[in-house]
Design an enzyme around this catalytic site. Structure first.
Site, short mmCIF file in Angstrom:
data_model
loop_
_atom_site.label_atom_id
_atom_site.label_comp_id
_atom_site.label_asym_id
_atom_site.label_seq_id
_atom_site.Cartn_x
_atom_site.Cartn_y
_atom_site.Cartn_z
N SER A 142 3.73 -3.97 9.96
CA SER A 142 2.34 -3.83 9.48
C SER A 142 2.15 -4.20 8.02
O SER A 142 1.00 -4.33 7.57
CB SER A 142 1.86 -2.40 9.67
OG SER A 142 1.60 -2.17 11.03
N LYS A 146 -0.07 -7.00 7.36
CA LYS A 146 -1.53 -6.93 7.56
C LYS A 146 -2.36 -7.24 6.31
O LYS A 146 -3.28 -8.06 6.39
CB LYS A 146 -1.92 -5.56 8.15
CG LYS A 146 -1.41 -5.37 9.58
CD LYS A 146 -1.62 -3.93 10.06
CE LYS A 146 -1.12 -3.70 11.46
NZ LYS A 146 -1.18 -2.28 11.87
N TYR A 161 0.14 -12.42 16.65
CA TYR A 161 0.18 -11.23 15.78
C TYR A 161 1.60 -10.63 15.79
O TYR A 161 2.11 -10.19 14.74
CB TYR A 161 -0.86 -10.22 16.28
CG TYR A 161 -0.65 -8.82 15.78
CD1 TYR A 161 -1.00 -8.45 14.48
CD2 TYR A 161 -0.07 -7.85 16.61
CE1 TYR A 161 -0.79 -7.16 14.03
CE2 TYR A 161 0.14 -6.55 16.17
CZ TYR A 161 -0.21 -6.21 14.87
OH TYR A 161 0.01 -4.94 14.42
N TYR A 217 -3.14 4.68 7.01
CA TYR A 217 -3.71 5.19 8.26
C TYR A 217 -4.28 6.61 8.11
O TYR A 217 -4.96 6.90 7.15
CB TYR A 217 -2.68 5.14 9.40
CG TYR A 217 -1.98 3.83 9.49
CD1 TYR A 217 -2.71 2.67 9.79
CD2 TYR A 217 -0.62 3.70 9.28
CE1 TYR A 217 -2.07 1.44 9.88
CE2 TYR A 217 0.02 2.48 9.38
CZ TYR A 217 -0.71 1.36 9.68
OH TYR A 217 -0.10 0.15 9.76
N VAL A 257 6.46 -0.26 10.49
CA VAL A 257 7.30 0.61 11.33
C VAL A 257 8.79 0.26 11.29
O VAL A 257 9.60 1.01 11.84
CB VAL A 257 6.82 0.67 12.81
CG1 VAL A 257 5.56 1.48 12.96
CG2 VAL A 257 6.70 -0.71 13.41
O1 DON Z 1 1.43 -3.56 16.09
C1 DON Z 1 2.49 -2.95 16.07
O2 DON Z 1 2.64 -2.00 16.82
C2 DON Z 1 3.62 -3.29 15.13
N1 DON Z 1 4.11 -4.56 15.32
C3 DON Z 1 3.30 -3.04 13.71
C4 DON Z 1 2.91 -1.62 13.51
C5 DON Z 1 3.25 -1.07 12.19
O3 DON Z 1 4.11 -1.50 11.48
C6 DON Z 1 2.54 0.19 11.87
N2 DON Z 1 2.85 0.68 10.55
N3 DON Z 1 3.37 1.61 10.10
#
Ligand code: DON
Length: 427
Positions: free
Chosen positions: A64, A67, A191, A243, A261
């Site tokens: 993320s 983003k 994505y 978040y 993550v």
């Molecule tokens: O969209 C997803 O689930 C992951 N590829 C990225 C999510 C993410 O890193 C959330 N952040 N803490």
């Protein structure tokens, strides 16, 4: 001499190391298998110096943290209005992967939650861009932020796509509201490639420093995105980057930030530094446990909270004195430091409100190292009004802080290099 900043970073890592709480992301099998003991922290300055400690060169997927950077690319490629029409800027107070859209319009609340980020991915590049070209543009753009060529971890990509049910559900909902205008699965694939780009903690610190440096990569000197785009991105990072922990973060840490993550976490101090940490165990919000602790510590140890009140503009007028006497007397307003609106207001007060009686006034910029646009206009307006009041105005500007000074109608300034050039000759 022992290096001060790496020593400090190493000490901070040592302090958080015993904390083994949290778990690596379990919903992506490849991430669940990551070494949970990895730990790193890096600072990158806006002139490209990187300080690091721990596993700063170990690669992991950006997730993320991509983003905000891809949001920047979409804003740069399409302009603000088309992007804002599809993705809002309101904090959601929800988990990153919540299947939530604005009621009625179906517009995702912000670009940091998955619904917004998936839509943003589809807005990179020109309209009707082929999906593969778009992914290429994303990787090229992320690489420009990092200042080196980045690549995709194919294993993590395949692992996430195999379990991407939730993101596919979000994308189908977006498609049903026409927030996505292309095949939902293809956009999720793009994505997910974006999230699977490999970075190191050092890269992330430089990416954050590129935002801190108004969109210019401190190492390559490349302007990746404009200042206006950077302001938009940092604002959204500040309000939405963490978040459903965004409010706690804004008050306790106070640094625009974004987590991923895989365990990465970045923070940007505008005009100052980019910070990155890496530690794979996550809290219930999906933010790195030890990363959050490190940022809390950095913020309080070094006074990095962006809401900390800066030193008063008062100091801008270093001295206000008179040289000589009689009709030749010269009033000198000696300014210093960086001058913005608040600082320029002090100059206005010193020069106009207390109306110096001398017929000659010098505004001395010798000790000024920066002057922003509004302050420049205010100082020139001061010069114009003094001229209109019959005073002769000198600008002492050896470093050309105000190139081609034009005080406007009725105003006149004489530029000199030293106060002595304007000062009356002792009789
Ligand atoms: O969209 C997803 O689930 C992951 N590829 C990225 C999510 C993410 O890193 C959330 N952040 N803490």
């Amino acid at each position: 001499m022992r290096p001060i900043i790496p020593d400090y970073l190493a000490e901070a890592l040592g302090d958080v190391e015993p904390d083994a709480s949290g778990e690596p992301a379990a919903y992506i099998p490849e991430l669940a298998a990551a070494d949970p003991e990895r730990l790193a922290a890096a600072f990158a300055t806006v002139d490209g110096r990187v300080y690091g400690a721990g596993d700063v060169d170990v690669p992991f997927t950006i997730q993320s943290i991509s983003k905000p950077f891809v949001y920047a690319l979409a804003l740069a490629d399409r302009g603000f209005d088309p992007v804002l029409a599809r993705v809002g800027v309101e904090p959601s107070g929800e988990a990153f992967n919540e299947i939530s859209l604005e009621s009625g319009s179906g517009r995702p609340l912000n670009p940091m939650i998955n619904a917004g980020a998936i839509t943003v991915h589809s807005l990179v590049g020109p309209e009707r861009c082929a999906p593969a070209d778009r992914v290429e543009r994303v990787i090229r753009g992320l690489s420009a932020f990092a200042g080196r060529q980045l690549t995709v971890d194919r294993q993590v990509y395949a692992s996430e796509m195999a379990t991407a049910h939730r993101n596919l559900a979000i994308a189908h909902m977006l498609r049903s509201h026409d927030m996505l205008t292309e095949d939902a699965r293809t956009v999720v694939e793009g994505y997910t490639e974006q999230c699977s780009v490999l970075v190191t903690t050092r890269d992330l610190a430089l990416m954050a420093a590129t935002l801190a440096n108004r969109g210019v990569n401190p190492l390559s000197g490349e302007t990746v995105v404009s200042e206006t785009v950077v302001r938009q991105v940092l604002s959204v990072m500040f309000s939405c980057g963490m978040y459903d922990a965004a409010g706690d973060w804004a008050t306790q840490v106070g640094i625009p930030a974004k987590s991923g993550v895989a365990g990465g976490l970045i923070g940007t101090l505008p005009g100052r530094i980019g910070i990155a940490t890496f530690s794979p165990r996550l809290d219930r919000h999906g933010n790195s446990v030890r990363g959050v602790s490190l940022f809390e510590r950095f913020s309080s140890d070094m006074g990095l909270h962006v809401m900390d009140v800066p030193s008063a503009g008062q100091a801008v007028v270093r001295s206000n004195h008179v040289l000589g006497s009689g009709t030749d007397a010269l009033r000198v307003l000696e300014l210093q430091g960086g001058i913005d609106f608040a600082g320029a207001e002090r100059v206005v007060r010193a020069a106009l409100e207390t109306a110096p009686p001398e017929a000659r006034v010098a505004v001395d910029l010798t000790r000024v190292h920066a002057i922003d646009d509004v302050a420049r206009r205010m100082v020139l307006e001061v010069a114009r009004r003094l001229t209109l009041d019959g005073q002769e105005v000198y600008l002492v500007d050896p470093e050309t802080m105000l190139p081609d000074p034009d005080p406007g109608e009725g105003g006149r300034v004489t530029v000199v290099r030293t106060v002595e050039e304007a000062a009356p000759t002792p009789s």
